[in-house]
Scaffold this active site. Structure first.
Site, PDB file in Angstrom:
ATOM      1  N   ARG A 240      30.047  20.283  35.805  1.00 45.69           N
ATOM      2  CA  ARG A 240      31.344  19.998  35.199  1.00 45.69           C
ATOM      3  C   ARG A 240      31.110  19.751  33.719  1.00 45.69           C
ATOM      4  O   ARG A 240      30.128  19.093  33.331  1.00 45.69           O
ATOM      5  CB  ARG A 240      31.996  18.763  35.827  1.00 45.69           C
ATOM      6  N   GLU A 269      38.168  22.121  29.346  1.00 46.50           N
ATOM      7  CA  GLU A 269      38.515  23.450  29.848  1.00 46.50           C
ATOM      8  C   GLU A 269      40.020  23.682  29.896  1.00 46.50           C
ATOM      9  O   GLU A 269      40.744  22.773  30.315  1.00 46.50           O
ATOM     10  CB  GLU A 269      37.972  23.545  31.295  1.00 46.50           C
ATOM     11  N   HIS A 287      33.874  29.602  33.759  1.00 47.40           N
ATOM     12  CA  HIS A 287      33.852  28.882  35.054  1.00 47.40           C
ATOM     13  C   HIS A 287      33.844  29.857  36.240  1.00 47.40           C
ATOM     14  O   HIS A 287      34.760  29.876  37.066  1.00 47.40           O
ATOM     15  CB  HIS A 287      35.024  27.902  35.156  1.00 47.40           C
TER      16      HIS A 287
HETATM   17  C1  DGY Z   1      33.897  23.908  42.553  1.00 44.82           C
HETATM   18  O1  DGY Z   1      34.223  24.319  43.674  1.00 44.82           O
HETATM   19  O2  DGY Z   1      33.866  22.710  42.271  1.00 44.82           O
HETATM   20  C2  DGY Z   1      33.514  24.940  41.557  1.00 44.82           C
HETATM   21  O3  DGY Z   1      33.458  24.438  40.275  1.00 44.82           O
HETATM   22  C3  DGY Z   1      34.434  26.133  41.667  1.00 44.82           C
HETATM   23  O4  DGY Z   1      33.848  27.193  40.996  1.00 44.82           O
END
Ligand code: DGY
Length: 326
Positions: A240, A269, A287
């Site tokens: 993240r 983001e 992403h």
């Molecule tokens: C998640 O599922 O947390 C991922 O970041 C999706 O790509």
């Protein structure tokens, strides 16, 4: 015939999941290819049993309180930092996620970024596409060797383990730091050595982040941590964005504190720190960690089944707040 549950979906999911939902529930949804406003989610959940949402939807207590009859918040993601889980738990509202099904796909993406940043593939692509390439040169776009290097894993959950599995094929030394150390036998199977975070920072040629975003991991990698890394090191983030202090990373990339980065996620983001659009030594992906047809379909089906189970009054398989059932 028992009534079908009513579900609100915040954005279209893969076709197989859409068929499943159309078949098993009374579906209302956002049909536009964009993130909904909070007010639109609130309007959407009126009179429904379940909310099927995405990591781009911020689900807070106001939304939960807008429909006290809501039976579940099912997230189409393994990460669930977009949901106020504490508020949901207070309201005895189940929250679910999609663990396991995106592990290998996300590890593949982290490796793609690592390899790209190390071997300067995207830089080379830009050189060729801008018709600036005048032919092979002995000193052109020299990168870093991946084989035989040291891979540092921050976190040792499913995706980090999948990273380690792949690193064995590259004859790498595998180091990791995690809140809890693995059993020795497990470390042996993984071929991974535990070190403290500081040591991981100083020893890694490639540092890949695999921790959930929590108040404890926000800015886990900031200016102090980047300064401890090798000037030849490459940072990879598929976890993240806010795990890294993006402004500190920009400074580290500009000053050569580290050599490069491969990023799939960003602090704010979909906005990036403006400098990231210009810097040559960073690979930026939008992403894409779980973005394959197969994986997104599995995630969709899992999220839909979690949502349907809770709407029908049964315990969903992938609860992130199981304490509400105790
Ligand atoms: C998640 O599922 O947390 C991922 O970041 C999706 O790509």
């Amino acid at each position: 015939m028992t009534e079908k549950p009513k579900i609100f979906l915040t954005r279209e999911l893969p076709p197989e999941t859409m068929s499943l939902l159309h078949d098993q529930c009374e579906l209302t949804m956002n049909r536009e290819d964009r993130v909904l406003e909070k007010s639109e989610i609130i309007a959407g959940i009126q009179g429904v049993d379940g909310l099927l949402c995405l990591l781009t939807d911020t689900i807070d207590a106001d939304i939960m309180d807008a429909n006290p009859d809501l039976k579940v918040i099912a997230n189409f993601a393994v990460g669930f930092n977009n949901i106020d889980v504490a508020a949901a738990t207070e309201r005895k509202l189940p929250v679910t996620n999609t663990p396991g099904v995106l592990t290998e796909t996300t590890a593949d993406m982290a490796w793609a970024l690592l390899m790209d940043a190390a071997r300067r593939v995207s830089e080379g692509d830009r050189l060729v596409r801008t018709k600036s390439w005048n032919g092979w040169g002995p000193l052109q776009l020299l990168g870093a060797d991946v084989s035989g290097g040291t891979l540092g894993l921050v976190g040792m959950g499913r995706i980090a383990r999948a990273m380690a599995k792949r690193a064995i094929g590259f004859d790498m030394r595998i180091l990791y730091w995690n809140r809890t150390r693995l059993e020795t036998a497990d470390e042996r199977i993984m071929g991974a050595e535990f070190v403290e975070l500081d040591e991981l920072l100083t020893l890694s040629d490639f540092l890949s982040l695999h921790v959930a975003l929590t108040p404890e991991t926000k800015h886990l990698i900031g200016a102090t941590e980047l300064a401890k890394m090798k000037s030849t090191a490459i940072l990879v983030n598929t976890a993240r964005g806010p795990v890294v202090d993006e402004q500190a990373l920009v400074a580290a990339l500009q000053t050569g504190t580290i050599a490069g980065a491969g990023l799939d996620v960003y602090e704010h983001e979909p906005a990036l720190a403006p400098e990231l659009y210009e810097l040559e030594n960073v690979v930026v992906a939008p992403h894409l960690g779980s973005a394959t047809i197969g994986t997104r379909t599995k995630m969709g089906n899992m999220a839909a089944n979690n949502c349907l189970s809770a709407c029908r009054g049964t315990r969903p398989a992938n609860l992130v707040n199981p304490e509400i059932y105790v």
